[in-house]
Enzyme design. Structure first.
Site, PDB file in Angstrom:
ATOM      1  N   HIS A   1      -2.880  23.736 -21.193  1.00 14.39           N
ATOM      2  CA  HIS A   1      -3.386  24.381 -19.955  1.00 14.39           C
ATOM      3  C   HIS A   1      -2.197  24.750 -19.071  1.00 14.39           C
ATOM      4  O   HIS A   1      -1.570  23.871 -18.470  1.00 14.39           O
ATOM      5  CB  HIS A   1      -4.305  23.421 -19.200  1.00 14.39           C
ATOM      6  CG  HIS A   1      -4.850  23.965 -17.918  1.00 14.39           C
ATOM      7  ND1 HIS A   1      -6.157  23.756 -17.521  1.00 14.39           N
ATOM      8  CD2 HIS A   1      -4.296  24.708 -16.931  1.00 14.39           C
ATOM      9  CE1 HIS A   1      -6.363  24.340 -16.362  1.00 14.39           C
ATOM     10  NE2 HIS A   1      -5.235  24.932 -15.973  1.00 14.39           N
TER      11      HIS A   1
ATOM     12  N   HIS B   1      -0.551  27.973 -16.248  1.00 17.81           N
ATOM     13  CA  HIS B   1      -0.627  29.264 -15.545  1.00 17.81           C
ATOM     14  C   HIS B   1       0.741  29.921 -15.646  1.00 17.81           C
ATOM     15  O   HIS B   1       1.730  29.381 -15.129  1.00 17.81           O
ATOM     16  CB  HIS B   1      -0.992  29.055 -14.074  1.00 17.81           C
ATOM     17  CG  HIS B   1      -2.335  28.426 -13.903  1.00 17.81           C
ATOM     18  ND1 HIS B   1      -3.491  29.166 -13.732  1.00 17.81           N
ATOM     19  CD2 HIS B   1      -2.724  27.125 -13.914  1.00 17.81           C
ATOM     20  CE1 HIS B   1      -4.525  28.343 -13.634  1.00 17.81           C
ATOM     21  NE2 HIS B   1      -4.089  27.100 -13.741  1.00 17.81           N
TER      22      HIS B   1
ATOM     23  N   LYS C   1     -12.490  30.365 -20.609  1.00 18.34           N
ATOM     24  CA  LYS C   1     -12.401  29.493 -19.436  1.00 18.34           C
ATOM     25  C   LYS C   1     -13.551  29.740 -18.470  1.00 18.34           C
ATOM     26  O   LYS C   1     -13.802  30.870 -18.071  1.00 18.34           O
ATOM     27  CB  LYS C   1     -11.075  29.790 -18.719  1.00 18.34           C
ATOM     28  CG  LYS C   1     -10.895  29.107 -17.387  1.00 18.34           C
ATOM     29  CD  LYS C   1     -10.568  27.638 -17.548  1.00 18.34           C
ATOM     30  CE  LYS C   1     -10.464  26.947 -16.206  1.00 18.34           C
ATOM     31  NZ  LYS C   1      -9.192  26.326 -15.958  1.00 18.34           N
TER      32      LYS C   1
ATOM     33  N   HIS D   1     -13.103  24.329 -15.642  1.00 20.59           N
ATOM     34  CA  HIS D   1     -12.656  23.833 -14.339  1.00 20.59           C
ATOM     35  C   HIS D   1     -13.861  23.061 -13.809  1.00 20.59           C
ATOM     36  O   HIS D   1     -14.820  23.642 -13.306  1.00 20.59           O
ATOM     37  CB  HIS D   1     -12.245  24.964 -13.392  1.00 20.59           C
ATOM     38  CG  HIS D   1     -11.739  24.424 -12.084  1.00 20.59           C
ATOM     39  ND1 HIS D   1     -10.407  24.366 -11.757  1.00 20.59           N
ATOM     40  CD2 HIS D   1     -12.391  23.827 -11.063  1.00 20.59           C
ATOM     41  CE1 HIS D   1     -10.266  23.781 -10.577  1.00 20.59           C
ATOM     42  NE2 HIS D   1     -11.453  23.442 -10.137  1.00 20.59           N
TER      43      HIS D   1
ATOM     44  N   HIS E   1      -7.822  19.009 -16.680  1.00 13.65           N
ATOM     45  CA  HIS E   1      -7.138  18.327 -15.570  1.00 13.65           C
ATOM     46  C   HIS E   1      -8.029  17.274 -14.892  1.00 13.65           C
ATOM     47  O   HIS E   1      -8.311  17.344 -13.703  1.00 13.65           O
ATOM     48  CB  HIS E   1      -6.604  19.311 -14.531  1.00 13.65           C
ATOM     49  CG  HIS E   1      -7.489  20.481 -14.199  1.00 13.65           C
ATOM     50  ND1 HIS E   1      -8.787  20.347 -13.767  1.00 13.65           N
ATOM     51  CD2 HIS E   1      -7.243  21.807 -14.226  1.00 13.65           C
ATOM     52  CE1 HIS E   1      -9.290  21.550 -13.562  1.00 13.65           C
ATOM     53  NE2 HIS E   1      -8.389  22.451 -13.820  1.00 13.65           N
TER      54      HIS E   1
ATOM     55  N   ASP F   1      -1.285  22.112 -16.412  1.00 15.37           N
ATOM     56  CA  ASP F   1      -1.809  22.858 -15.258  1.00 15.37           C
ATOM     57  C   ASP F   1      -0.680  23.246 -14.298  1.00 15.37           C
ATOM     58  O   ASP F   1      -0.872  23.295 -13.083  1.00 15.37           O
ATOM     59  CB  ASP F   1      -2.901  22.084 -14.507  1.00 15.37           C
ATOM     60  CG  ASP F   1      -3.734  23.005 -13.607  1.00 15.37           C
ATOM     61  OD1 ASP F   1      -3.631  24.236 -13.755  1.00 15.37           O
ATOM     62  OD2 ASP F   1      -4.462  22.482 -12.753  1.00 15.37           O
TER      63      ASP F   1
HETATM   64  O1  DOR Z   1      -4.375  23.818  -8.254  1.00 17.26           O
HETATM   65  C1  DOR Z   1      -4.781  24.727  -8.955  1.00 17.26           C
HETATM   66  N1  DOR Z   1      -4.099  25.868  -9.110  1.00 17.26           N
HETATM   67  N2  DOR Z   1      -5.963  24.570  -9.554  1.00 17.26           N
HETATM   68  C2  DOR Z   1      -6.535  25.576 -10.221  1.00 17.26           C
HETATM   69  O2  DOR Z   1      -7.590  25.388 -10.741  1.00 17.26           O
HETATM   70  C3  DOR Z   1      -5.916  26.923 -10.243  1.00 17.26           C
HETATM   71  C4  DOR Z   1      -4.485  26.835 -10.083  1.00 17.26           C
HETATM   72  C5  DOR Z   1      -3.823  28.172  -9.788  1.00 17.26           C
HETATM   73  O3  DOR Z   1      -4.134  29.153 -10.465  1.00 17.26           O
HETATM   74  O4  DOR Z   1      -2.965  28.217  -8.908  1.00 17.26           O
HETATM   75 ZN    ZN Z   2      -5.272  25.432 -13.920  1.00 17.46          ZN
END
Ligand code: DOR
Ligand code: ZN
Length: 350
Positions: free
Chosen positions: A14, A16, A104, A141, A179, A252
């Site tokens: 996971h 970003h 997702k 999520h 998470h 995450d």
């Molecule tokens: O803290 C987070 N940031 N939780 C999420 O679910 C999304 C993520 C983000 O894309 O910044």
């Molecule tokens: Zn995330």
């Protein structure tokens, strides 16, 4: 005391990676450590089709560091962002690409860039049927958005209201509750059938909610789901270090610029890819469980996904280093977790 740790290379289930200049910066950190990563689809606009996933994958491959051997080997595993409009045909098209193992579900409005998420789980039942039939993993999520529910209870309520019925209704669907942050989630996963697993971040292993308020509000410790009280951190740490195969690594890592975090309406997300494995090593060591790190980081994830384990190795060394105060990104700054602090473990030269 161990001073060196050689593990089968891990994967991040996971992460970003964003887009543009941010993508280039953060991808180098992820690719230096992980062989594969499940890439979150919450771009603006979101990645809702096989075509958009393919385009995003191409941009990721383009942005990989050309100079390092790792760059050429990294494999992005793409995901579709589910909406109320996602059709079974879109699932079939995504699955047919061979590079979209998962989709997702963001409840609409639950977190960063999730406005076009799902407004009621029934709306995606046809898409879930298709995923179940085609072996596409559902990533959750897991937080309700009901404003009447306390912000710290949203994961627990999601399990009760949405996830328990879902597991009953789709007994063959592989599901990952992402998470996880609570004892409730740990207990739920332990009792769940084998098609239900969870990922765990380093920050939820290392921090309890006091870290968000220590000496004033700490925006760089603000993420969703929120970090919780100590008893929950301990339960999540126990799950990660227990050797249970349905808990595995998902950082995450969620980069935002300093200005986006330090703002009157700061973004949720903690950046951890700069030390994506080293932070876990610290947490496992504190728990006296370094010998359990490899299975958590490198084995249980591919086993759950039905993918081969990686065959090469990664080495960590005990050589304390100071995390930079910030990382430059396109004329702005990214503040990493533990900025200015010391970490015990570092990546050995590759
Ligand atoms: O803290 C987070 N940031 N939780 C999420 O679910 C999304 C993520 C983000 O894309 O910044
Ligand atoms: Zn995330």
């Amino acid at each position: 005391m161990k001073n060196s740790l050689s593990l089968d290379r891990p994967d991040d289930w996971h992460v970003h990676l964003r887009d543009g200049p941010m993508l280039k910066t953060v991808l180098a950190h992820t690719a230096a450590r992980f062989a594969r990563a499940i890439v979150m689809p919450n771009l603006v606009p979101p990645v809702t089709s096989a075509e958009l996933a393919g385009d995003y994958r191409d941009r990721i491959l383009q942005a990989l560091p050309k100079s390092s051997a790792r760059g050429a080997q990294f494999e992005p595993l793409m995901t579709l962002f589910l909406t109320d409009e996602t059709t079974p045909d879109q699932i079939t098209a995504a699955s047919a690409t061979g590079f979209v193992p998962a989709c997702k579900l963001y409840p609409a409005g639950a977190t960063t860039h999730s406005d076009s998420g799902v407004t009621a789980i029934e709306n995606i039942h046809p898409a879930l049927e298709a995923m179940q039939d085609q072996g596409v993993v559902l990533l959750l999520h897991g937080e309700v958005t009901d404003p009447a529910v306390d912000a710290f209870d949203r994961e627990t309520e999601f399990i009760r209201r949405v996830l328990m019925p879902l597991v009953e209704q789709f007994p063959r669907l592989r599901i990952v509750l992402e998470h996880i942050t609570t004892r409730d989630a740990v207990e739920f996963i332990r009792a769940a059938p084998d098609n239900v697993a969870a990922t765990i971040t380093a920050h939820h292993l290392l921090l309890n909610r006091n870290a968000m308020f220590a000496g004033g509000f700490q925006p760089h410790h603000y993420c969703l789901p929120l970090i919780k009280r100590e008893k929950h951190r301990l339960a999540v740490l126990d799950a990660a270090t227990s050797g249970h195969p349905r808990f595995f690594l998902g950082t995450d890592s969620a980069p935002h610029t300093r200005t986006a975090k330090e703002s009157s309406c700061g973004c949720a997300g903690i950046y951890t890819a700069h030390a994506g494995l080293e932070l876990y090593a610290g947490a496992f060591e504190q728990a006296g469980a370094l010998d359990r790190l490899e299975a958590f980081a490198s084995h249980f994830g591919p086993d759950f996904y039905g993918l081969p384990r990686n065959t090469d190795k990664i080495t960590l060394e005990r050589k304390p280093w100071t995390v930079p105060e910030s990382i430059p990104v396109n004329g702005e700054e990214l503040v990493p977790l533990c900025a200015g602090g010391e970490l015990a473990w570092r990546l050995a030269d590759q």
